[in-house]
Scaffold this motif. Structure first.
Motif, PDB file in Angstrom:
ATOM      1  N   MET A 174       0.838  -1.197   0.000  1.00 26.94           N
ATOM      2  CA  MET A 174       0.000   0.000   0.000  1.00 26.94           C
ATOM      3  C   MET A 174       0.880   1.257   0.000  1.00 26.94           C
ATOM      4  N   ARG A 175       0.850   2.012  -1.123  1.00 28.80           N
ATOM      5  CA  ARG A 175       1.615   3.262  -1.191  1.00 28.80           C
ATOM      6  C   ARG A 175       0.764   4.374  -0.610  1.00 28.80           C
ATOM      7  N   VAL A 176       1.245   5.027   0.434  1.00 27.65           N
ATOM      8  CA  VAL A 176       0.475   6.068   1.105  1.00 27.65           C
ATOM      9  C   VAL A 176       1.198   7.405   0.966  1.00 27.65           C
ATOM     10  N   VAL A 177       0.426   8.469   0.816  1.00 25.82           N
ATOM     11  CA  VAL A 177       1.014   9.808   0.843  1.00 25.82           C
ATOM     12  C   VAL A 177       0.076  10.730   1.612  1.00 25.82           C
ATOM     13  N   VAL A 178       0.673  11.690   2.334  1.00 24.86           N
ATOM     14  CA  VAL A 178      -0.131  12.730   2.983  1.00 24.86           C
ATOM     15  C   VAL A 178      -0.111  13.966   2.093  1.00 24.86           C
ATOM     16  N   ARG A 238      -4.774   2.953   9.578  1.00 24.20           N
ATOM     17  CA  ARG A 238      -4.492   1.902   8.589  1.00 24.20           C
ATOM     18  C   ARG A 238      -5.733   1.050   8.322  1.00 24.20           C
ATOM     19  N   GLU A 239      -6.557   0.877   9.354  1.00 23.42           N
ATOM     20  CA  GLU A 239      -7.833   0.178   9.152  1.00 23.42           C
ATOM     21  C   GLU A 239      -8.704   0.933   8.144  1.00 23.42           C
ATOM     22  N   TYR A 240      -8.801   2.252   8.344  1.00 25.78           N
ATOM     23  CA  TYR A 240      -9.573   3.079   7.407  1.00 25.78           C
ATOM     24  C   TYR A 240      -8.976   3.018   6.009  1.00 25.78           C
ATOM     25  N   LEU A 241      -7.649   3.006   5.922  1.00 25.46           N
ATOM     26  CA  LEU A 241      -6.997   3.001   4.600  1.00 25.46           C
ATOM     27  C   LEU A 241      -7.236   1.683   3.854  1.00 25.46           C
ATOM     28  N   LYS A 242      -7.534   0.616   4.600  1.00 26.18           N
ATOM     29  CA  LYS A 242      -7.891  -0.644   3.922  1.00 26.18           C
ATOM     30  C   LYS A 242      -9.218  -0.482   3.198  1.00 26.18           C
ATOM     31  N   GLU A 243     -10.139   0.244   3.853  1.00 27.55           N
ATOM     32  CA  GLU A 243     -11.499   0.343   3.324  1.00 27.55           C
ATOM     33  C   GLU A 243     -11.668   1.505   2.342  1.00 27.55           C
ATOM     34  N   TYR A 244     -10.930   2.598   2.560  1.00 30.65           N
ATOM     35  CA  TYR A 244     -11.109   3.819   1.752  1.00 30.65           C
ATOM     36  C   TYR A 244      -9.834   4.167   0.996  1.00 30.65           C
ATOM     37  N   ASP A 245      -9.992   4.823  -0.160  1.00 31.09           N
ATOM     38  CA  ASP A 245      -8.828   5.280  -0.908  1.00 31.09           C
ATOM     39  C   ASP A 245      -8.328   6.620  -0.400  1.00 31.09           C
ATOM     40  N   VAL A 246      -9.245   7.400   0.153  1.00 29.38           N
ATOM     41  CA  VAL A 246      -8.858   8.717   0.675  1.00 29.38           C
ATOM     42  C   VAL A 246      -9.461   8.914   2.063  1.00 29.38           C
ATOM     43  N   ILE A 247      -8.618   9.314   3.019  1.00 28.12           N
ATOM     44  CA  ILE A 247      -9.125   9.767   4.313  1.00 28.12           C
ATOM     45  C   ILE A 247      -8.873  11.267   4.378  1.00 28.12           C
ATOM     46  N   VAL A 248      -9.932  12.020   4.571  1.00 30.78           N
ATOM     47  CA  VAL A 248      -9.794  13.472   4.651  1.00 30.78           C
ATOM     48  C   VAL A 248      -9.808  13.841   6.127  1.00 30.78           C
ATOM     49  N   VAL A 249      -8.666  14.323   6.636  1.00 38.41           N
ATOM     50  CA  VAL A 249      -8.525  14.546   8.075  1.00 38.41           C
ATOM     51  C   VAL A 249      -8.502  16.048   8.368  1.00 38.41           C
ATOM     52  N   THR A 250      -9.211  16.439   9.411  1.00 36.32           N
ATOM     53  CA  THR A 250      -9.201  17.840   9.830  1.00 36.32           C
ATOM     54  C   THR A 250      -7.824  18.223  10.353  1.00 36.32           C
ATOM     55  N   GLY A 251      -7.208  19.253   9.761  1.00 37.00           N
ATOM     56  CA  GLY A 251      -5.934  19.737  10.261  1.00 37.00           C
ATOM     57  C   GLY A 251      -6.139  20.614  11.473  1.00 37.00           C
ATOM     58  N   PHE A 252      -5.024  21.011  12.137  1.00 35.08           N
ATOM     59  CA  PHE A 252      -5.029  22.103  13.114  1.00 35.08           C
ATOM     60  C   PHE A 252      -5.627  21.700  14.453  1.00 35.08           C
ATOM     61  N   GLN A 253      -6.185  20.479  14.555  1.00 31.83           N
ATOM     62  CA  GLN A 253      -6.919  20.147  15.779  1.00 31.83           C
ATOM     63  C   GLN A 253      -6.574  18.779  16.330  1.00 31.83           C
ATOM     64  N   GLY A 254      -6.900  18.595  17.595  1.00 30.71           N
ATOM     65  CA  GLY A 254      -6.726  17.310  18.240  1.00 30.71           C
ATOM     66  C   GLY A 254      -7.755  17.166  19.350  1.00 30.71           C
ATOM     67  N   VAL A 255      -7.629  16.070  20.107  1.00 26.47           N
ATOM     68  CA  VAL A 255      -8.463  15.894  21.300  1.00 26.47           C
ATOM     69  C   VAL A 255      -7.581  15.486  22.460  1.00 26.47           C
ATOM     70  N   LEU A 262       1.163  13.184  10.763  1.00 25.86           N
ATOM     71  CA  LEU A 262       0.518  12.016  10.152  1.00 25.86           C
ATOM     72  C   LEU A 262       1.500  11.272   9.257  1.00 25.86           C
ATOM     73  N   ALA A 263       2.282  12.020   8.460  1.00 28.47           N
ATOM     74  CA  ALA A 263       3.269  11.387   7.571  1.00 28.47           C
ATOM     75  C   ALA A 263       4.332  10.656   8.386  1.00 28.47           C
ATOM     76  N   ALA A 264       4.727  11.264   9.516  1.00 30.53           N
ATOM     77  CA  ALA A 264       5.730  10.620  10.369  1.00 30.53           C
ATOM     78  C   ALA A 264       5.202   9.286  10.877  1.00 30.53           C
ATOM     79  N   LYS A 265       3.928   9.295  11.321  1.00 28.04           N
ATOM     80  CA  LYS A 265       3.314   8.084  11.851  1.00 28.04           C
ATOM     81  C   LYS A 265       3.119   7.031  10.773  1.00 28.04           C
ATOM     82  N   LEU A 266       2.745   7.473   9.580  1.00 25.78           N
ATOM     83  CA  LEU A 266       2.466   6.540   8.486  1.00 25.78           C
ATOM     84  C   LEU A 266       3.732   6.220   7.688  1.00 25.78           C
ATOM     85  N   LYS A 267       4.829   6.835   8.082  1.00 27.53           N
ATOM     86  CA  LYS A 267       6.130   6.624   7.421  1.00 27.53           C
ATOM     87  C   LYS A 267       6.020   6.851   5.912  1.00 27.53           C
TER      88      LYS A 267
END
Lengths: 400, 400
Positions: free
Chosen positions: B1-5, B122-139, B160-165
């Motif tokens: 699986m080739r991933v890019v942020v 990674r679970e979401y990436l198995k099911e979806y081609d694109v995950i659109v994540v809200t920037g600037f925020q956390g919980v 996110l890129a660091a985590k997903l390498k």
């Protein structure tokens, strides 16, 4: 701990001055010794604006994503109300559906509340005097946002009150429940009390004070609802299971008007039980909302009439063309009509409501196109251009 | 699986046409065989508008509630991008910080990312081609929204890129990293590659392509960043640990300009180590950001100068009046100045950068008010009205 739920509609928080007004009203309740769970709608027309934005990007926006979009409207207004409360020294916190744990079914854009974690809310109520909760929204078990459909904030508020076993105050731009829309009949009576059953009929037939689903939940869990205006101190209306004993039950509590109705008549259907069922099943499958249905059998054939809103005409025409050719029946559309409904739980134990209503029509030389009745209401379909005049005459006849 | 942020800034999603453009760019990457994690900022000036709304209700809005308010901006843009992607047949889903499980510290309005649940993504990436994540925020761990401060979406993307390498593409309205702002020096070079260290200095001294914190994280986890414009197909700039070997390292990679600086000079302080430390501790305690500091000892007394932005002048004046009376020292404010910084990792192994810079100033008859240096940069404070002219001359002198 005395707890109350207060819901404020979109027009009550439409701008910053109104938000300050709402915060002051909540603060006053806190000063009276209550813990307040405040349910806030999106500001003004925000929800419509967001829907339009989505539709400019996709003709049929994905419903999961549409919910993700729409729920932001309430989060904005809740955060702003909490900011204002904090500013005037009230210990408040805003919670979205994730944080308030409002669990719903998975039906995006039209979900139903399954559960609310009341122990969780009670924990917050120990620490805070006000919890500002986003109305209209929930989350599914697997963590997706949902919305509850139009009027969903009323439903959120009553469901929270049911769970917290407290009263529910619903504030909007309407002062209370009237016997008739005061714009149609300026002398309309405002009721101090109305029963769930009457309110349900009135809500279903066009009175816009409360959303029917919220009244259903209130009836089921016996939640007392108080409807009033957020813009005045005028006394509102209590919606309750039964009227206080000292109050004589009126026979008729309300007259409502639903404009913009079309009548569809189908003639010469064969007299077989399956035929009518088949037609209405097809209509329902297309998602068309049919309202008044009237049926007459005549020797070997059946005639049926029903009302639809003009939006559904295209779909229903297509469907009838397909279906009726099989049976050799004809159909006609007739418009424009309006439905007048006379509601009253008191009808159960009183006679003559139908005849008095028909007398009014007769004296104005209007023939009803359709009549439908239930235990506590009578509806008549009349030409739209006569409807307002008739509503006034009916109000006078029933001394509303 | 080739991933890019891929991160898209606020101006890249400022209206529906631009949102469609972003969706098409993401779709193209999917068609190239990538799974895309797309980080989206709030549309245009939404964040500023929300802050103004909050400030019209409270001079100092509660920070927990302000975060609750601001996070809606990214949720709106993410939902709209996902709606558009779905509309063009891309299997996408939007996630807010709750859903993407982006865990931060509790510092509302200026939180730091502690962890991101990568197995969950990674679970979401198995099911979806694109995950659109809200920037600037956390919980936070206990379920409150936080924001990461200005430029926080860059930080979200790189984390996110660091985590997903994987690599991190950052799209904005700027085509890449230039040796100098092209508005100041139209002949400025665009770099194909720049090192983290040079980028950090440039970001810290006024170049607005990337937020410094995101570059720090990229450096720490060795995430390759690609900066380019979302409005063109022009090649952008790679920000990397070290330049490709075939590329000769330039001595100077950038010249940046920071306008609107004031100089504070304090004269005749006693020569005691504790005095200077005491003053700067008081300044820091007031939350005033001091930049260039220069100190000269002179027999029995010490003179110190430093720069502040004019916003801080009121606070610092108050503080100096309090503090300096104890020491019998005087202070003066001088303005308006600008800071010119010359950056280059190559300086480490090269001489003469400082002298070449000072030669340019001398030939234009400008005396620097302050000079500060680090291993890889030199900054000079000059009169603001001469600054633009000097930047051009410096670019020419260093052949940028």
């Amino acid at each position: 701990m005395r707890v109350v739920v207060q819901k404020y509609g979109g027009s009550s928080v439409a701008d910053t001055d109104r938000i300050k007004n709402v915060a002051n009203r909540i603060a006053k309740k806190v000063q009276e010794g209550y813990k307040v769970v405040s349910v806030i709608s999106a500001m003004g027309k925000t929800t419509d604006q967001l829907i339009n934005l989505a539709k400019s990007l996709s003709q049929r926006p994905d419903e999961r994503e549409l919910d993700m979009l729409l729920v932001t409207g309430e989060q904005v207004s809740c955060a702003l109300v909490a900011i204002t409360l904090k500013d005037i020294g009230i210990n408040a916190i805003s919670l979205n559906a994730f944080q308030a744990k409002i669990l719903t079914t998975k039906h995006h854009t039209n979900a139903r509340i399954m559960d609310i974690s009341v122990s969780h809310l009670r924990e917050y109520l120990k620490e805070y005097d006000v919890i500002v909760v986003t109305g209209f929204q929930g989350v599914t078990e697997d963590g997706h946002f949902t919305t509850l459909g139009r009027g969903g904030s009323d439903t959120s508020a009553v469901a929270l009150a049911a769970k917290l076993k407290c009263d529910c105050e619903i504030y909007s731009d309407v002062v209370g429940v009237y016997s008739c829309d005061p714009r149609l009949y300026p002398n309309a009576k405002k009721w101090d009390y109305i029963t769930y059953d009457d309110m349900l009929e009135l809500a279903a037939t066009g009175a816009k004070v409360l959303h029917s689903r919220s009244v259903e939940i209130a009836k089921k869990y016996n939640v007392k609802i108080y409807c009033a205006s957020s813009f005045s101190q005028e006394e509102g209306t209590w919606v309750v299971d039964r009227l206080p004993e000292w109050l004589e039950e009126p026979v008729v509590t309300g007259v409502s008007l639903d404009r913009n109705q079309m009548k569809v008549s189908i003639m010469d259907l064969p007299n077989e039980a399956t035929v009518i069922a088949d037609i209405f099943k097809r209509v329902a499958d297309k998602g068309i909302n049919v309202d008044m249905i009237s049926l007459v059998k005549n020797g070997s054939s059946t005639h049926v009439s029903f009302t639809v809103v003009p939006d559904g005409v295209g779909k229903i025409e297509e469907l009838l063309n397909e279906t009726l050719s099989v049976y050799g029946a004809k159909y006609h559309f007739y418009g424009q009509f309006a439905k007048i409904t006379v509601v009253g739980t008191g009808m159960r134990s009183s006679y003559g409501v139908a005849s008095k209503l028909l007398e009014v029509l007769q004296s104005e030389q209007v023939e009803p196109e359709l009549i439908t009745t239930s235990e506590i209401k009578i509806s008549v379909l009349v030409p739209e251009d006569k409807a307002e005049m008739l509503v006034k005459k009916i109000c006078e006849a029933f001394e509303l």
